[in-house]
Every structure is written in C-alpha cells, then in structure tokens.
Design a protein around this motif. Sequence first.
Motif, PDB file in Angstrom:
ATOM      1  N   VAL A 138       0.667  -1.259   0.014  1.00 20.14           N
ATOM      2  CA  VAL A 138       0.179  -0.112   0.119  1.00 20.14           C
ATOM      3  C   VAL A 138       0.949   1.211   0.012  1.00 20.14           C
ATOM      4  O   VAL A 138       1.694   1.463   0.826  1.00 20.14           O
ATOM      5  CB  VAL A 138      -1.011  -0.040   1.014  1.00 20.14           C
ATOM      6  N   THR A 139       0.832   2.074  -0.976  1.00 14.51           N
ATOM      7  CA  THR A 139       1.715   3.219  -1.121  1.00 14.51           C
ATOM      8  C   THR A 139       0.909   4.402  -0.520  1.00 14.51           C
ATOM      9  O   THR A 139      -0.365   4.461  -0.455  1.00 14.51           O
ATOM     10  CB  THR A 139       2.106   3.638  -2.448  1.00 14.51           C
ATOM     11  N   GLY A 140       1.627   5.322  -0.079  1.00 10.70           N
ATOM     12  CA  GLY A 140       1.067   6.485   0.842  1.00 10.70           C
ATOM     13  C   GLY A 140       0.388   5.732   1.823  1.00 10.70           C
ATOM     14  O   GLY A 140      -0.673   6.399   2.548  1.00 10.70           O
ATOM     15  N   GLY A 141       0.835   4.871   2.647  1.00 10.68           N
ATOM     16  CA  GLY A 141       0.184   4.107   3.718  1.00 10.68           C
ATOM     17  C   GLY A 141       0.427   4.830   5.047  1.00 10.68           C
ATOM     18  O   GLY A 141      -0.025   4.442   6.124  1.00 10.68           O
ATOM     19  N   GLY A 142       1.262   5.763   5.360  1.00 13.23           N
ATOM     20  CA  GLY A 142       1.510   6.419   6.462  1.00 13.23           C
ATOM     21  C   GLY A 142       0.314   7.282   7.015  1.00 13.23           C
ATOM     22  O   GLY A 142       0.522   7.778   8.089  1.00 13.23           O
ATOM     23  N   SER A 143      -0.643   7.817   6.139  1.00 13.08           N
ATOM     24  CA  SER A 143      -1.520   8.468   6.736  1.00 13.08           C
ATOM     25  C   SER A 143      -2.949   8.251   5.893  1.00 13.08           C
ATOM     26  O   SER A 143      -2.907   7.912   4.752  1.00 13.08           O
ATOM     27  CB  SER A 143      -1.187  10.319   6.675  1.00 13.08           C
ATOM     28  N   GLY A 144      -3.926   9.075   6.538  1.00 11.58           N
ATOM     29  CA  GLY A 144      -5.353   9.352   5.408  1.00 11.58           C
ATOM     30  C   GLY A 144      -5.695   7.929   4.785  1.00 11.58           C
ATOM     31  O   GLY A 144      -5.659   6.882   5.561  1.00 11.58           O
ATOM     32  N   LEU A 145      -5.920   7.652   3.566  1.00 12.39           N
ATOM     33  CA  LEU A 145      -6.497   6.572   2.871  1.00 12.39           C
ATOM     34  C   LEU A 145      -5.702   5.451   3.095  1.00 12.39           C
ATOM     35  O   LEU A 145      -6.254   4.220   3.537  1.00 12.39           O
ATOM     36  CB  LEU A 145      -6.945   6.826   1.406  1.00 12.39           C
ATOM     37  N   PRO A 177     -12.900   8.341  -5.157  1.00 14.15           N
ATOM     38  CA  PRO A 177     -13.504   9.006  -4.179  1.00 14.15           C
ATOM     39  C   PRO A 177     -13.641  10.428  -4.527  1.00 14.15           C
ATOM     40  O   PRO A 177     -13.121  11.152  -5.102  1.00 14.15           O
ATOM     41  CB  PRO A 177     -12.385   8.949  -2.796  1.00 14.15           C
ATOM     42  N   SER A 178     -14.754  11.086  -3.727  1.00 15.36           N
ATOM     43  CA  SER A 178     -14.825  12.542  -3.701  1.00 15.36           C
ATOM     44  C   SER A 178     -14.088  12.887  -2.302  1.00 15.36           C
ATOM     45  O   SER A 178     -13.262  12.084  -1.949  1.00 15.36           O
ATOM     46  CB  SER A 178     -16.383  13.069  -3.849  1.00 15.36           C
ATOM     47  N   GLY A 179     -14.755  14.076  -1.645  1.00 16.28           N
ATOM     48  CA  GLY A 179     -13.866  14.409  -0.543  1.00 16.28           C
ATOM     49  C   GLY A 179     -14.139  13.347   0.607  1.00 16.28           C
ATOM     50  O   GLY A 179     -15.152  13.112   1.102  1.00 16.28           O
ATOM     51  N   ILE A 180     -12.677  12.930   1.108  1.00 16.60           N
ATOM     52  CA  ILE A 180     -12.746  12.033   1.971  1.00 16.60           C
ATOM     53  C   ILE A 180     -11.923  12.648   3.227  1.00 16.60           C
ATOM     54  O   ILE A 180     -11.123  13.442   2.842  1.00 16.60           O
ATOM     55  CB  ILE A 180     -11.953  10.694   1.800  1.00 16.60           C
ATOM     56  N   ASP A 181     -12.341  12.413   4.530  1.00 16.89           N
ATOM     57  CA  ASP A 181     -11.871  13.230   5.800  1.00 16.89           C
ATOM     58  C   ASP A 181     -10.566  12.643   5.832  1.00 16.89           C
ATOM     59  O   ASP A 181     -10.195  11.806   6.885  1.00 16.89           O
ATOM     60  CB  ASP A 181     -12.829  12.667   6.943  1.00 16.89           C
ATOM     61  N   THR A 182      -9.416  13.081   5.346  1.00 13.26           N
ATOM     62  CA  THR A 182      -8.258  12.827   5.562  1.00 13.26           C
ATOM     63  C   THR A 182      -7.198  14.035   5.672  1.00 13.26           C
ATOM     64  O   THR A 182      -7.717  15.192   5.226  1.00 13.26           O
ATOM     65  CB  THR A 182      -7.692  12.122   4.278  1.00 13.26           C
ATOM     66  N   THR A 218     -15.543  13.350  10.381  1.00 10.62           N
ATOM     67  CA  THR A 218     -16.616  12.419   9.892  1.00 10.62           C
ATOM     68  C   THR A 218     -16.640  11.164  10.714  1.00 10.62           C
ATOM     69  O   THR A 218     -15.541  10.515  11.106  1.00 10.62           O
ATOM     70  CB  THR A 218     -16.381  12.051   8.420  1.00 10.62           C
ATOM     71  N   PRO A 219     -17.946  10.718  11.284  1.00  5.74           N
ATOM     72  CA  PRO A 219     -18.051   9.637  11.885  1.00  5.74           C
ATOM     73  C   PRO A 219     -17.708   8.140  11.184  1.00  5.74           C
ATOM     74  O   PRO A 219     -17.904   8.405   9.866  1.00  5.74           O
ATOM     75  CB  PRO A 219     -19.245   9.484  12.672  1.00  5.74           C
ATOM     76  N   GLU A 220     -17.501   7.215  11.696  1.00  6.19           N
ATOM     77  CA  GLU A 220     -17.109   5.957  10.950  1.00  6.19           C
ATOM     78  C   GLU A 220     -18.281   5.250  10.562  1.00  6.19           C
ATOM     79  O   GLU A 220     -18.215   4.449   9.371  1.00  6.19           O
ATOM     80  CB  GLU A 220     -16.094   4.891  11.782  1.00  6.19           C
ATOM     81  N   THR A 221     -19.246   5.427  11.202  1.00  9.35           N
ATOM     82  CA  THR A 221     -20.648   4.939  10.853  1.00  9.35           C
ATOM     83  C   THR A 221     -21.745   5.856  10.703  1.00  9.35           C
ATOM     84  O   THR A 221     -21.469   6.964  11.311  1.00  9.35           O
ATOM     85  CB  THR A 221     -20.933   3.623  11.959  1.00  9.35           C
ATOM     86  N   GLY A 222     -22.833   5.324  10.349  1.00 12.76           N
ATOM     87  CA  GLY A 222     -24.105   6.178  10.253  1.00 12.76           C
ATOM     88  C   GLY A 222     -24.254   7.001   8.619  1.00 12.76           C
ATOM     89  O   GLY A 222     -23.294   6.761   7.756  1.00 12.76           O
ATOM     90  N   MET A 223     -25.241   7.447   8.655  1.00 15.91           N
ATOM     91  CA  MET A 223     -25.440   8.209   7.342  1.00 15.91           C
ATOM     92  C   MET A 223     -24.623   9.459   7.259  1.00 15.91           C
ATOM     93  O   MET A 223     -24.438  10.121   8.274  1.00 15.91           O
ATOM     94  CB  MET A 223     -27.068   8.407   7.157  1.00 15.91           C
ATOM     95  N   ILE A 224     -24.230   9.808   5.923  1.00 16.57           N
ATOM     96  CA  ILE A 224     -23.413  11.015   5.779  1.00 16.57           C
ATOM     97  C   ILE A 224     -24.214  11.810   4.742  1.00 16.57           C
ATOM     98  O   ILE A 224     -24.795  11.279   3.649  1.00 16.57           O
ATOM     99  CB  ILE A 224     -22.179  10.829   4.764  1.00 16.57           C
ATOM    100  N   PRO A 225     -24.464  13.063   5.339  1.00 15.68           N
ATOM    101  CA  PRO A 225     -25.450  13.978   4.627  1.00 15.68           C
ATOM    102  C   PRO A 225     -24.604  14.262   3.086  1.00 15.68           C
ATOM    103  O   PRO A 225     -23.568  14.306   2.930  1.00 15.68           O
ATOM    104  CB  PRO A 225     -25.533  15.353   5.520  1.00 15.68           C
ATOM    105  N   GLY A 281     -16.691  11.716   3.210  1.00 20.86           N
ATOM    106  CA  GLY A 281     -16.766  10.219   3.553  1.00 20.86           C
ATOM    107  C   GLY A 281     -15.637  10.087   4.519  1.00 20.86           C
ATOM    108  O   GLY A 281     -14.643  11.004   5.079  1.00 20.86           O
ATOM    109  N   HIS A 282     -15.558   9.095   5.180  1.00 18.44           N
ATOM    110  CA  HIS A 282     -14.838   8.410   6.169  1.00 18.44           C
ATOM    111  C   HIS A 282     -13.551   7.378   5.149  1.00 18.44           C
ATOM    112  O   HIS A 282     -14.041   6.822   4.553  1.00 18.44           O
ATOM    113  CB  HIS A 282     -15.346   7.583   7.162  1.00 18.44           C
ATOM    114  N   PRO A 283     -12.464   7.674   5.759  1.00 22.86           N
ATOM    115  CA  PRO A 283     -11.289   6.693   5.176  1.00 22.86           C
ATOM    116  C   PRO A 283     -11.870   5.265   5.026  1.00 22.86           C
ATOM    117  O   PRO A 283     -11.533   4.517   4.239  1.00 22.86           O
ATOM    118  CB  PRO A 283     -10.213   6.772   5.925  1.00 22.86           C
ATOM    119  N   LYS A 284     -12.461   4.830   6.133  1.00 21.06           N
ATOM    120  CA  LYS A 284     -13.150   3.527   5.898  1.00 21.06           C
ATOM    121  C   LYS A 284     -14.138   2.998   4.690  1.00 21.06           C
ATOM    122  O   LYS A 284     -14.243   1.992   4.216  1.00 21.06           O
ATOM    123  CB  LYS A 284     -13.890   3.089   7.381  1.00 21.06           C
ATOM    124  N   ASP A 285     -14.654   4.262   4.207  1.00 23.45           N
ATOM    125  CA  ASP A 285     -15.698   3.883   3.214  1.00 23.45           C
ATOM    126  C   ASP A 285     -14.951   3.614   1.729  1.00 23.45           C
ATOM    127  O   ASP A 285     -15.136   2.810   1.319  1.00 23.45           O
ATOM    128  CB  ASP A 285     -16.466   5.179   2.964  1.00 23.45           C
TER     129      ASP A 285
END
Length: 254
Positions: A11-18, A185-190, A205-212, A217-221
Amino acid sequence: MGRLDNKIAIVTGGGSGLGKAISETYAELGAKVVVTDINEENAQMVAAAIGENATAIKQDVASEQGWQDIFAATADRFGTPHVLVNNAGLVIPANIEDCTLEQFRHTNAVMLEGVFLGCREAVRSMKTQSEPCSIINMSSMAALQGYSPFLSYAAAKGGVRSMTKSVALHCKEQNYPIRCNSLHPSGIDTPMVRQEAVGAEGDATPETGMIPLGGLGHPKDVANLCVYLASDESRFMTAGEYPVENGTLHQPQM
C-alpha cells in the motif's frame, strides 16, 4: 478466517489518510501488509501499530529503482505480493492560468508516472502467481468531472483512470491472474483534504451512520471497497471504475 487471509499487499502512501486506513483494514482481515510512504516515520508508526504482519519502507513512488526495491523487499519479507494499492498522492492548488510546468510535472511524476511504475512492476511480479491478484489504483472524482482549481491533480487522475483499463485488458489478453480497477473518491476526511490548500471544513466524519449529501466520507468508506477488490470475491471485476462519492456525481445543480 479473515477475508484476506494469506494475501500479501503493498500500500503506497500508507502512512496517513486513505493508505493508513487501507493498511490497517487489510491487516485486520488477515493480510500481510507492506506500508510505504515518502514519510518514513509515519509509515513506521502505522506498521508498528499493526504488528508483525506489517513492515514499513520509505518510498518515492516516482523512482523506478525504488519500485524494484519495494517488490524485492516484499518478496524477501513475506513472499510475492497478491495486491498493490497505488494510493500515494499530493495536491497542488493551481488552475490552467496559474499552474507552472514544474508543478504539473511534479504532480504527474507522483500520481501518474508513479502509478505506471507500480503497475508495471506488479504485473511483472504477479503474472506467475498461481493465486488471483489485484491492482487497485486510486483515482478521483476529478477524473470523472474535472476540477478546475487543481488542474495537475485532475490531469494525473484522469490518466490513472484510462491507464487502469489498459493494464486490466493487457492482463486479461495475456491470461494473467491479475485484475486492475480504479477507485474514484470525492472528498474523504483525510489530512490531505483537510489541509488549507484544499479547504475542507466542518466536524470530523464518523466511521458509521449516514453521511449527508455534500459531507466528507470516512477513510473506511474507501478501505472497505479496497477489501472487496483485493479479495477473491471480486474475481469477475476488472477494468472497472468505482465512484465513492455519496451521490456527488449525480447531484442536481440548483
């Protein structure tokens, strides 16, 4: 059993974010993970938190020799990889009037040439595998819509989109056990999206629940879709492009 048991992933760029979220999720589901990043300290922290099933390596994805070294080190530590996630990236704010040639070349060296080098080394390495393999290229909604304030970013991601399909078709034509798909992806919270140059604001951004609609988005998405594409569950999926954008692509303009 984990969904990614016995898989070996880079995984490249694995030190942060996605990249961090993808590395952690892969390891949770049974994969052995090589976490690479230009920021070696960040990569080491991610790998240390994962434990013995991860290792960290400093990598400049624009370096041809660096890619050869990464695959050799992966083979020495864990074996021939089954999965490559080309995730490393950067954002330089500049439109068509302001963007310098140096900025354009630097962005494309990392996010287009870097993906080319990764794909090439992955195909050369994975084509003899007896088990299914997967290349996952991180593109962007900018490749589907355009992104005028970040011209070089959009150009690089557009190249990744079409190159992915060419890689996938080559592997199919050669009967290699390799799938290749792109994520958009569009805007992800990184941290990259939260930096001042991009300007994302608001609550985390919370990890679970609906996103308006319009929310980050959350990185987990993204990581969860990367799990599916890395697993043998997606064996019939190649040359695809998968938006992760909560309806942004189809949102009516008022």
